[in-house]
Design an enzyme around this catalytic site. Structure first.
Site, PDB file in Angstrom:
ATOM      1  N   HIS A  54      -2.585  -3.376   5.489  1.00 51.00           N
ATOM      2  CA  HIS A  54      -1.605  -3.895   6.445  1.00 51.00           C
ATOM      3  C   HIS A  54      -2.088  -5.313   6.775  1.00 51.00           C
ATOM      4  O   HIS A  54      -2.867  -5.510   7.711  1.00 51.00           O
ATOM      5  CB  HIS A  54      -1.549  -3.023   7.692  1.00 51.00           C
ATOM      6  CG  HIS A  54      -1.191  -1.594   7.411  1.00 51.00           C
ATOM      7  ND1 HIS A  54       0.090  -1.203   7.117  1.00 51.00           N
ATOM      8  CD2 HIS A  54      -1.957  -0.471   7.364  1.00 51.00           C
ATOM      9  CE1 HIS A  54       0.103   0.119   6.912  1.00 51.00           C
ATOM     10  NE2 HIS A  54      -1.126   0.574   7.049  1.00 51.00           N
ATOM     11  N   THR A  55      -1.636  -6.275   6.002  1.00 52.93           N
ATOM     12  CA  THR A  55      -2.211  -7.619   6.097  1.00 52.93           C
ATOM     13  C   THR A  55      -1.955  -8.283   7.442  1.00 52.93           C
ATOM     14  O   THR A  55      -2.723  -9.145   7.863  1.00 52.93           O
ATOM     15  CB  THR A  55      -1.658  -8.509   4.969  1.00 52.93           C
ATOM     16  OG1 THR A  55      -0.224  -8.529   5.053  1.00 52.93           O
ATOM     17  CG2 THR A  55      -2.067  -7.973   3.611  1.00 52.93           C
ATOM     18  N   CYS A  56      -0.863  -7.893   8.119  1.00 52.35           N
ATOM     19  CA  CYS A  56      -0.574  -8.501   9.417  1.00 52.35           C
ATOM     20  C   CYS A  56      -1.689  -8.244  10.413  1.00 52.35           C
ATOM     21  O   CYS A  56      -1.979  -9.069  11.272  1.00 52.35           O
ATOM     22  CB  CYS A  56       0.736  -7.951   9.982  1.00 52.35           C
ATOM     23  SG  CYS A  56       2.171  -8.316   8.970  1.00 52.35           S
ATOM     24  N   PHE A  57      -2.277  -7.051  10.304  1.00 56.15           N
ATOM     25  CA  PHE A  57      -3.277  -6.643  11.287  1.00 56.15           C
ATOM     26  C   PHE A  57      -4.679  -6.581  10.690  1.00 56.15           C
ATOM     27  O   PHE A  57      -5.588  -6.004  11.298  1.00 56.15           O
ATOM     28  CB  PHE A  57      -2.887  -5.277  11.862  1.00 56.15           C
ATOM     29  CG  PHE A  57      -1.493  -5.255  12.423  1.00 56.15           C
ATOM     30  CD1 PHE A  57      -1.204  -5.890  13.613  1.00 56.15           C
ATOM     31  CD2 PHE A  57      -0.467  -4.633  11.737  1.00 56.15           C
ATOM     32  CE1 PHE A  57       0.073  -5.877  14.132  1.00 56.15           C
ATOM     33  CE2 PHE A  57       0.824  -4.614  12.245  1.00 56.15           C
ATOM     34  CZ  PHE A  57       1.104  -5.244  13.442  1.00 56.15           C
TER      35      PHE A  57
END
Length: 830
Positions: free
Chosen positions: A794-797
């Site tokens: 989950h690259t956003c987080f």
């Protein structure tokens, strides 16, 4: 510090009645007057017709009784009479003794109501003063809500003429001429709280209204009145009184952008009126600086005091700079040539500068001690209360410019305290302020400070998704589709932020945006697209391609490139490319020299060096066979271009070889790419905040600063640093899977580590501070999926997710798959 004075003393000075509060409780004003000794007086009253009346009265008689005598003799109605003595209007409640009318004194009768253009105003201010006297004599006078001091004052101000400056001036002079400021201050000094509150509200209303009643070009008419309030309050209440401080701030705010002069000018206020406030504030600032240095928990100079100091210094500096041609250093007693009236202020201002600079330097030394002590909590607390010190330093820097050599003294002091100075810049510099003064001496700044100053010229990234500009991009047409989106987007929309999606992919959010920035920048600077050229000595460095015109849209693509780079910087995303020095310098508006082309064209650099170093006799014998021309390739053909008029017939010799080299560099690296640089700058400018420009942005920085901001850290990724910034959910740090993971990562090649990091975070190049510069921790999550599954992210987080793989070999196999370039890219989910 000034102490409060007795009200009786103060009231005598302004010719006001003695404060009734100070009488014995069993006395009234009337009974007091009746016991006064009677003293016969003869005095003269000059009336409007130039006739003079000779009147006799007792010293205990009131002014009102004198008005009645004049009415009986002249027939002039009581309400039209005004008596002036020693420049002040005498109030009805005064006695001749209290007004200090002496035997054979000359008084003047003026029929204000009949002669003035403001009869209502005169009546109104007279009513205001009368009401104040009544309140002072009797604390319990019932006052209707519609006739309070504040409402009557508001009515007077609302009557101020707003078009003709002479009428406005005449109207406001009534206010001072009838002693309203003095009466209000007397009421403010009352020990009866309601009286004090009424005066406080009225004076505050006056100060607030003074900023809006008149047009900007007429505001100076209020300055003498506010100055009078300041002087009266200072004498009566002292410089620490909150109402006095408010009056002083209002005065400083009003005179800050005005000219004062030596004497009565447009502002009706001169240096002798303004400078005492500079001295007063400087003394207070100096005192507070000493206390703050001795105990760093003391708040030190307040922002209001610093702001007031700056406001009062500004017009004085304008006046001195405009009238004094030269000032010696440090400051000699010989001030010949300086206009009379300036010498004292010049001496005093220098003393103030010297004193405050030395104390500020000691305070900055304390800041550095705190920074070096690693007491983070104390340092953070310190920064919260010290942000206005940067404003203080700006004021001192401005003062230093008056004196020859003093500016150097200021910057030398900042160099000695560079750490603390840069700390203040990073912690305290705000977007709404002008920081160009700091860049006058970039040597006192470090990378962190310069980056902060530059970043404030770019818009802030917003988190509101509803305002973001949305883009849906096909990976197979990444550059073309991104160009079309940017081309048709409004700049306001782009400044608000971007929301990215790739077609046929579920992933969205900041991680996808970081990936898009990286990929689109790689495409823009790919030499195959002919927009930019990679330097021979460093393939990471680029400058505009002189031959980019092979694409008819090339200039529009340069506008697009400028926008993308500005947005990448705005979003603080490292894209893995850097600008060559010659490109950076042109964006900053600097001249390109031979040393600047060293990386871009090492062969030409070497040739030019040889020409400049060659023996003069050999070059004069035309050993090189050069003329003022150079060859360029354009659309597949080569042509010869003159470097100057009739350059083909001018041979290069020992006298003109420097000119030849300079001309060659200008044509090859400036003129040939001028359109490309111009359009890139245009695109960059369109993202900047309204008051900034790309030139000022790049002038903020050194070339190496931009390298770190665009490319990020050039150090090999530290696994220890990576591990120190990672937390676990579902796993414990002591689990086998975590031990295996870090062992496998430690054995990866540098490129594999970058690919894994990109898969995990959509970041391939770390900030110059390493993982600490990401602004967030990284996370490893345990999933309940089969061990056959590959890791996901989950690259956003910054989350990496994988199951509890049974063996180290299985984990190694799974990680090897995702660290392949074509797999690791865009494998995150959201």
């Amino acid at each position: 510090m000034s102490s409060k004075r007795k009200l009786d003393d103060y009231a005598d000075e302004v010719l006001l009645p003695t404060n009734p509060i100070r009488m014995r409780k069993d006395q009234s004003a009337s009974s007091s007057n009746s016991t006064r000794p009677r003293s016969p007086l003869q005095f003269f009253v000059r009336i409007l017709s130039d006739h003079t009346l000779v009147l006799h009265a007792d010293s205990s008689d009131t002014i009102e009784s004198i008005h009645h005598k004049i009415q009986a003799i002249t027939g002039i109605p009581l309400y039209e009479q005004r008596i002036i003595y020693r420049g002040k209007q005498l109030q009805l409640e005064h006695t001749l003794s209290h007004c200090k009318v002496q035997n054979d004194a000359s008084l003047h009768l003026v029929g204000r109501m009949r002669s003035t253009g403001h009869p209502q105003a005169w009546q109104l201010v007279n009513d205001i003063v009368s009401l104040i006297f009544k309140l002072c004599k009797n604390n319990h006078v019932p006052v209707p809500a519609t006739k309070t001091v504040k409402t009557m004052l508001a009515e007077f101000l609302s009557m101020t003429p707003r078009i003709e400056i002479e009428k406005a001036s005449g109207h406001l002079q009534i206010f001072s001429g009838t002693s309203v400021p003095a009466a209000l201050v007397m009421l403010y000094m009352s020990s009866h709280r309601p009286n004090r509150t009424a005066a406080d509200e009225a004076i505050r209303h006056f100060l607030t209204s003074s900023k809006t009643i008149l047009p900007t070009h007429m505001l100076h008419e209020f300055v003498p009145l506010i100055l009078e309030f300041c002087n009266l309050l200072k004498k009566a209440a002292g410089i620490d009184d909150p109402l006095y401080c408010l009056c002083r701030s209002s005065l400083g705010e009003m005179v800050g952008d005005m000219e004062v002069g030596l004497g009565v000018k447009k502002l009706k206020t001169g240096l002798p009126d303004i400078f005492p406030f500079v001295s007063e504030l400087a003394e207070k600032l100096s005192h507070d600086l000493v206390l703050s240095t001795e105990s760093m928990f003391f708040p030190g100079p307040l922002l209001g005091d610093i702001s007031d100091f700056s406001s009062f210094v500004a017009p004085i500096m304008k006046e001195i700079e405009g009238n004094v041609m030269f000032l010696g250093l440090p400051l000699t007693e010989d001030l010949r040539g300086i206009p009379q009236g300036y010498a004292d202020e010049i001496r005093m201002l220098y003393v103030i500068f010297d004193d405050l600079l030395s104390k500020l330097e000691r305070w900055l030394g304390k800041i550095e001690d705190r920074m070096n002590s690693d007491l983070k909590q104390d340092t953070d607390t310190l920064s919260v209360g010290s942000c206005h010190y940067l404003t203080f330093l700006k004021v001192l820097n401005n003062i230093s410019k008056i004196y020859s050599g003093c500016e150097g003294l200021f910057w030398e002091a900042m160099k000695r305290r560079k750490g603390a100075f840069c700390y203040l810049i990073v912690k305290c510099a705000k977007r709404s302020e002008d920081h160009t003064w700091i860049l006058e001496c970039k040597e006192v700044t470090n990378f962190e400070a310069r980056r902060h100053l530059a970043m404030m010229m770019l818009p802030e990234v917003k988190d509101e998704y509803g305002e973001l500009h949305e883009m849906l991009i096909d990976r197979s047409h990444l550059l073309a589709e991104s160009f079309e989106y940017m081309k048709h987007a409004k700049n306001e929309s782009l400044r608000a932020g971007l929301f990215m999606e790739f077609k046929n992919e579920e992933a969205t959010g900041p991680g996808v945006l970081r990936e898009w920035f990286f990929l689109v920048c790689q495409a823009i600077f790919n030499p195959q697209n002919a927009l930019f050229v990679a330097c021979s000595n460093d393939r990471r460095r680029f400058y505009p391609n002189p031959a980019s015109k092979v694409d008819p849209l090339h200039l529009q693509y340069f506008v697009f490139s400028g926008k993308v780079i500005a947005l990448a910087l705005m979003h603080k995303i490292q894209v893995g490319i850097v600008f060559d020095r010659l490109f950076f310098l042109q964006l900053a508006g600097h001249t390109i020299t031979l040393e600047d082309i060293k990386d871009a064209d090492p062969y030409l650099y070497s040739s030019c060096k040889q020409i400049l170093e060659m023996d003069s006799e050999a070059i004069d014998q035309d050993a090189l066979g050069l003329t003022f021309v150079h060859e360029v390739e354009e659309l597949g053909t080569r042509k010869t271009v003159d470097l100057c008029a009739d350059g083909r017939s001018i041979s290069v010799n020992s006298e003109n070889r420097r000119q030849y080299v300079d001309s060659l560099i200008q044509h090859r690296f400036v003129i040939a790419i001028a359109d490309q640089v111009k359009h890139f700058s245009q695109g960059f400018d369109e993202i900047m905040t309204p008051r900034s420009s790309q030139k000022s942005f790049f002038q903020c920085l050194e070339p190496e600063d931009l390298d770190w901001m665009l490319h990020g850290s050039e150090s090999t990724i530290s696994v220890d640093d990576w591990k120190a910034h990672t937390e676990y959910h579902g796993f414990k740090e002591t689990d086998d899977q975590i031990s295996w993971f870090w062992k496998i990562v430690g054995d990866m090649t540098a490129e594999q580590k970058k690919i894994l990091l990109f898969f995990w975070t959509s970041i391939k190049y770390l900030p110059v501070e390493g993982f600490n510069g990401l602004g967030s921790r990284l996370y490893i999550y345990k999933t309940s999926e089969s061990s056959e599954r590959l890791p996901s992210s989950h690259t956003c987080f910054y989350r990496l997710c994988f199951p509890a793989y049974p063996t180290s070999d299985v984990m190694h196999d799974r990680l090897s798959i995702i660290t392949q370039e074509h797999v690791g890219c865009s494998f995150g989910t959201w």
